[in-house]
Design a protein around this motif. Structure first.
Motif, PDB file in Angstrom:
ATOM      1  N   SER A 167       8.693   5.537   8.675  1.00 32.73           N
ATOM      2  CA  SER A 167       9.733   5.758   9.695  1.00 32.73           C
ATOM      3  C   SER A 167      10.618   6.935   9.324  1.00 32.73           C
ATOM      4  CB  SER A 167      10.582   4.491   9.868  1.00 32.73           C
ATOM      5  OG  SER A 167       9.797   3.418  10.315  1.00 32.73           O
ATOM      6  N   GLU A 168      10.930   7.049   8.038  1.00 34.63           N
ATOM      7  CA  GLU A 168      11.744   8.183   7.580  1.00 34.63           C
ATOM      8  C   GLU A 168      10.992   9.498   7.792  1.00 34.63           C
ATOM      9  OE1 GLU A 168      14.200   9.621   3.569  1.00 34.63           O
ATOM     10  OE2 GLU A 168      12.800   7.950   3.470  1.00 34.63           O
ATOM     11  N   TYR A 169       9.702   9.502   7.494  1.00 37.39           N
ATOM     12  CA  TYR A 169       8.899  10.716   7.664  1.00 37.39           C
ATOM     13  C   TYR A 169       8.829  11.128   9.136  1.00 37.39           C
ATOM     14  CZ  TYR A 169       4.834  13.823   7.700  1.00 37.39           C
ATOM     15  OH  TYR A 169       3.997  14.896   7.899  1.00 37.39           O
ATOM     16  N   LEU A 170       8.621  10.162  10.030  1.00 39.96           N
ATOM     17  CA  LEU A 170       8.482  10.456  11.458  1.00 39.96           C
ATOM     18  C   LEU A 170       9.826  10.541  12.173  1.00 39.96           C
ATOM     19  CD1 LEU A 170       5.480   8.093  12.289  1.00 39.96           C
ATOM     20  CD2 LEU A 170       5.419  10.586  12.114  1.00 39.96           C
ATOM     21  N   GLU A 171      10.903  10.224  11.473  1.00 38.46           N
ATOM     22  CA  GLU A 171      12.263  10.257  12.034  1.00 38.46           C
ATOM     23  C   GLU A 171      12.405   9.291  13.209  1.00 38.46           C
ATOM     24  OE1 GLU A 171      14.148  14.355  12.045  1.00 38.46           O
ATOM     25  OE2 GLU A 171      12.014  14.908  11.966  1.00 38.46           O
ATOM     26  N   VAL A 172      11.899   8.075  12.999  1.00 36.22           N
ATOM     27  CA  VAL A 172      12.077   6.999  13.966  1.00 36.22           C
ATOM     28  C   VAL A 172      12.618   5.785  13.218  1.00 36.22           C
ATOM     29  CG1 VAL A 172      10.350   7.710  15.658  1.00 36.22           C
ATOM     30  CG2 VAL A 172       9.635   6.387  13.671  1.00 36.22           C
TER      31      VAL A 172
ATOM     32  N   PRO B 200       6.277   0.286   3.144  1.00 32.63           N
ATOM     33  CA  PRO B 200       5.602   1.414   3.801  1.00 32.63           C
ATOM     34  C   PRO B 200       6.189   1.745   5.174  1.00 32.63           C
ATOM     35  CG  PRO B 200       4.188  -0.536   3.797  1.00 32.63           C
ATOM     36  CD  PRO B 200       5.355  -0.842   2.919  1.00 32.63           C
ATOM     37  N   LEU B 201       6.654   0.729   5.906  1.00 29.65           N
ATOM     38  CA  LEU B 201       7.224   0.993   7.234  1.00 29.65           C
ATOM     39  C   LEU B 201       8.488   1.841   7.130  1.00 29.65           C
ATOM     40  CD1 LEU B 201       7.296   0.617  10.286  1.00 29.65           C
ATOM     41  CD2 LEU B 201       8.393  -1.611   9.933  1.00 29.65           C
ATOM     42  N   LEU B 202       9.345   1.543   6.175  1.00 31.99           N
ATOM     43  CA  LEU B 202      10.574   2.318   6.000  1.00 31.99           C
ATOM     44  C   LEU B 202      10.259   3.759   5.594  1.00 31.99           C
ATOM     45  CD1 LEU B 202      12.738  -0.367   4.145  1.00 31.99           C
ATOM     46  CD2 LEU B 202      13.153   0.548   6.443  1.00 31.99           C
ATOM     47  N   HIS B 203       9.267   3.932   4.737  1.00 30.95           N
ATOM     48  CA  HIS B 203       8.894   5.281   4.303  1.00 30.95           C
ATOM     49  C   HIS B 203       8.299   6.085   5.453  1.00 30.95           C
ATOM     50  CE1 HIS B 203       6.382   8.018   1.423  1.00 30.95           C
ATOM     51  NE2 HIS B 203       7.461   8.618   1.873  1.00 30.95           N
TER      52      HIS B 203
ATOM     53  N   LEU C 255       0.831  -1.196   0.000  1.00 27.72           N
ATOM     54  CA  LEU C 255       0.000   0.000   0.000  1.00 27.72           C
ATOM     55  C   LEU C 255       0.872   1.255   0.000  1.00 27.72           C
ATOM     56  CD1 LEU C 255      -2.846  -0.936   2.523  1.00 27.72           C
ATOM     57  CD2 LEU C 255      -2.716  -1.341   0.060  1.00 27.72           C
ATOM     58  N   SER C 256       0.448   2.253  -0.746  1.00 28.24           N
ATOM     59  CA  SER C 256       1.168   3.516  -0.811  1.00 28.24           C
ATOM     60  C   SER C 256       0.897   4.344   0.446  1.00 28.24           C
ATOM     61  CB  SER C 256       0.723   4.300  -2.052  1.00 28.24           C
ATOM     62  OG  SER C 256       1.211   5.625  -2.009  1.00 28.24           O
ATOM     63  N   THR C 257       1.838   5.194   0.806  1.00 25.70           N
ATOM     64  CA  THR C 257       1.647   6.105   1.940  1.00 25.70           C
ATOM     65  C   THR C 257       1.124   7.467   1.484  1.00 25.70           C
ATOM     66  OG1 THR C 257       3.953   6.840   1.791  1.00 25.70           O
ATOM     67  CG2 THR C 257       3.488   4.987   3.258  1.00 25.70           C
ATOM     68  N   ALA C 258       0.781   7.590   0.204  1.00 25.58           N
ATOM     69  CA  ALA C 258       0.341   8.881  -0.332  1.00 25.58           C
ATOM     70  C   ALA C 258      -0.964   9.351   0.296  1.00 25.58           C
ATOM     71  CB  ALA C 258       0.180   8.786  -1.852  1.00 25.58           C
TER      72      ALA C 258
ATOM     73  N   SER D 141      -1.101  12.698  12.750  1.00 23.72           N
ATOM     74  CA  SER D 141      -1.795  11.657  13.506  1.00 23.72           C
ATOM     75  C   SER D 141      -2.019  10.413  12.647  1.00 23.72           C
ATOM     76  CB  SER D 141      -3.129  12.188  14.039  1.00 23.72           C
ATOM     77  OG  SER D 141      -3.949  12.645  12.979  1.00 23.72           O
ATOM     78  N   GLU D 142      -2.216  10.600  11.353  1.00 25.44           N
ATOM     79  CA  GLU D 142      -2.394   9.462  10.453  1.00 25.44           C
ATOM     80  C   GLU D 142      -1.070   8.735  10.230  1.00 25.44           C
ATOM     81  OE1 GLU D 142      -4.412  10.613   6.862  1.00 25.44           O
ATOM     82  OE2 GLU D 142      -5.837  11.867   7.968  1.00 25.44           O
ATOM     83  N   TRP D 143       0.006   9.470  10.087  1.00 26.27           N
ATOM     84  CA  TRP D 143       1.326   8.850   9.939  1.00 26.27           C
ATOM     85  C   TRP D 143       1.678   8.048  11.196  1.00 26.27           C
ATOM     86  CZ3 TRP D 143       4.497   8.868   5.643  1.00 26.27           C
ATOM     87  CH2 TRP D 143       4.134   9.723   4.598  1.00 26.27           C
ATOM     88  N   ARG D 144       1.353   8.610  12.368  1.00 29.12           N
ATOM     89  CA  ARG D 144       1.654   7.908  13.623  1.00 29.12           C
ATOM     90  C   ARG D 144       0.828   6.623  13.743  1.00 29.12           C
ATOM     91  NH1 ARG D 144       2.162  13.448  15.860  1.00 29.12           N
ATOM     92  NH2 ARG D 144      -0.063  13.427  16.399  1.00 29.12           N
ATOM     93  N   ARG D 145      -0.452   6.703  13.379  1.00 22.96           N
ATOM     94  CA  ARG D 145      -1.299   5.508  13.425  1.00 22.96           C
ATOM     95  C   ARG D 145      -0.762   4.432  12.474  1.00 22.96           C
ATOM     96  NH1 ARG D 145      -4.453   1.912  16.011  1.00 22.96           N
ATOM     97  NH2 ARG D 145      -6.007   0.965  14.648  1.00 22.96           N
ATOM     98  N   ALA D 146      -0.391   4.823  11.266  1.00 18.21           N
ATOM     99  CA  ALA D 146       0.137   3.864  10.300  1.00 18.21           C
ATOM    100  C   ALA D 146       1.430   3.222  10.808  1.00 18.21           C
ATOM    101  CB  ALA D 146       0.376   4.557   8.960  1.00 18.21           C
TER     102      ALA D 146
END
Length: 491
Positions: free
Chosen positions: A111-116, A106-109, A63-66, A72-77
């Protein structure tokens, strides 16, 4: 020119909720596109129990992260994928050393966005994984909290996470309080510094009371055998079946093993904030205090060294990590107190904070002893009594996180973060009281209580002395906190 004192809002931190999100975590992603993720996680316990989780995830499309918009949606994902990832890795008879593309990409993408980092961090299972039962009540009340996701569906697992959530919420007011103290120290307003330190000490005592509530609804057996294995990372896990770490199948065609620590309370930003504002320095585990350098740096907090706690900052959300770095640059409370040692109110308030933080760490060690050290001994005794046939089959992940098969002492036990467990915790506790200024208080804090018997066996009674006095053992037997026992109760 002195660097500016950090503003909480610049780091997504609120005075009311601290490092918890100021907007409550989403209970479900709003876009139906992500229903497949939500469906798997809502049935996670059944899929793990039936051992069908891996098959379901293997058939899952990438699934795309687009479609993720707000934070809050990025954190939930991130939380969803972290739970799915660890369920996939540890939910079979043996661990999987590969994470399929439907999770990895999607997890790597995200994680990069949230810097974790792409694992089940403290943020994934605690900070971003709760909801209030009653929206008009504060989330620092354990009776008003529920988890969104668990591996086991047990009350024990929910309680384990929620105690940390309540501590984060109850400790949140300390953040603006101690930033005020830092500014007051710059302006030489000792009365404000004293008031802030006293309130800090009282709040630390409150957090210790919360921590002790872990025993109420989290059973040590359930935690050790059912919950802890799912929180393990891929670092130092050779005995558990991941000698090289984990391959994240990211679609690039490269097969590179990665090793990450699992979720750990050492990834809590608020606990590290306490150390920073009080000027407590932690050394690499096993390294002793250098008396020579200490005398040379008297009155100056020593420079930080690389250690496990600094390593754990990599697992914090990026803004939280930067906040701690910026607070370190302005922290001046220890220097201010050491420069005003004749101010008895000031030194007493500072020493009280150190004493309360050390007491908090003592309570944590007690919990670790009960939930891990003692359970490890029990498991070892049980495994010795089993026949060879009974021990074949599924890898016991709970008891496998040791460095060496031939050394089963508690000093080789590892936490989910991958560090040597009790040596790290005890050293962190002992380092907490090192800045204590009052010499009497320092001696008291340094005492090691050990009431094991000193009498001759042939005197006939428990620790009976020749003068007839008898040491009392209590219901739990005699207890010790020295390095040879490893727990609060010892028989």
């Amino acid at each position: 020119m002195l660097p500016p004192i950090p503003n909480l809002g610049d780091y997504g931190i609120s005075p009311e909720y601290g490092f918890l999100p100021s907007q409550l975590p989403l209970e479900r992603l709003p876009d139906p596109y992500y229903n497949k993720w939500e469906s798997i996680v809502s049935n996670l316990q059944g899929l793990i129990l039936s051992k069908r989780l891996r098959g379901v995830i293997d058939r899952l499309p990438i699934l795309s992260t687009a479609g993720l918009e707000h934070d809050s949606e990025w954190r939930r994902a991130y939380s969803l994928l972290a739970f799915m990832a660890h369920g996939y890795i540890w939910g079979g008879d043996s661990p999987s050393e590969r994470l399929p593309p439907a999770i990895s990409i999607p997890l790597l993408h995200i994680s990069e966005y949230l810097e974790v980092l792409p694992v089940a961090t403290y943020a994934a299972v605690c900070l971003w994984n709760f909801k209030p039962l009653f929206v008009d009540e504060h989330v620092d009340n354990l009776e008003n909290l529920a988890t969104l996701t668990t591996f086991t569906g047990s009350i024990d697992e929910s309680w384990f996470y929620l105690v940390s959530v309540a501590i984060e919420a109850r400790g949140a007011p300390i953040l603006p309080l101690m930033l005020t103290a830092i500014e007051a120290a710059r302006n030489n307003e000792s009365a404000i510094v004293v008031a802030c330190l006293r309130r800090f000490a009282e709040r630390l005592d409150d957090l210790g009371t919360l921590l002790q509530r872990m025993h109420e609804s989290c059973d040590p057996h359930v935690f050790y055998h059912r919950i802890r294995p799912f929180l393990a990372g891929s670092k130092n896990m050779a005995e558990a079946g991941l000698p090289n770490g984990l391959i994240y199948e990211d679609g690039s065609g490269k097969e590179e093993f990665k090793q990450y620590s699992g979720g750990s309370n050492a990834q809590s930003s608020i606990i590290q904030f306490f150390d920073i504002v009080l000027g407590i320095q932690h050394r690499p585990t096993g390294e002793k205090k250098d008396a020579a350098s200490e005398s040379e740096l008297e009155g100056i907090a020593p420079p930080p060294k690389h250690n496990f706690l600094l390593e754990m900052r990599k697992y914090m959300p990026g803004p939280h990590r930067r906040f701690l770095e910026d607070v370190t640059a302005v922290s001046n409370i220890r220097d201010y107190v050491e420069a005003h040692q004749k101010n008895v109110e000031l030194t007493s308030a500072y020493d009280a904070c150190l004493a309360m933080l050390r007491a908090f760490r003592d309570k944590h060690i007690n919990i670790v002893s009960r939930y891990i050290v003692i359970k490890t001994r029990e498991s070892r005794s049980t495994s010795r009594s089993k026949s060879p046939e009974a021990t074949r089959g599924k890898i016991n992940i709970a008891t496998a996180s040791r460095q060496d098969k031939n050394d089963t002492t508690k000093k080789n036990l590892k936490g989910t973060g991958g560090t040597a467990l009790l040596p790290f915790l005890k050293q962190a506790r002992d380092e907490t009281h090192e800045p204590t200024l009052n010499q009497w208080a320092k001696r008291v804090a340094s005492r090691e209580f050990n009431t094991r018997g000193k009498g001759d066996f042939f005197l006939g009674k428990l620790n009976e002395h020749q003068d007839g006095e008898v040491d009392l053992g209590g219901l739990a037997g005699t207890w010790t906190i020295d390095d040879n026992a490893g727990g609060i109760c010892h028989y």
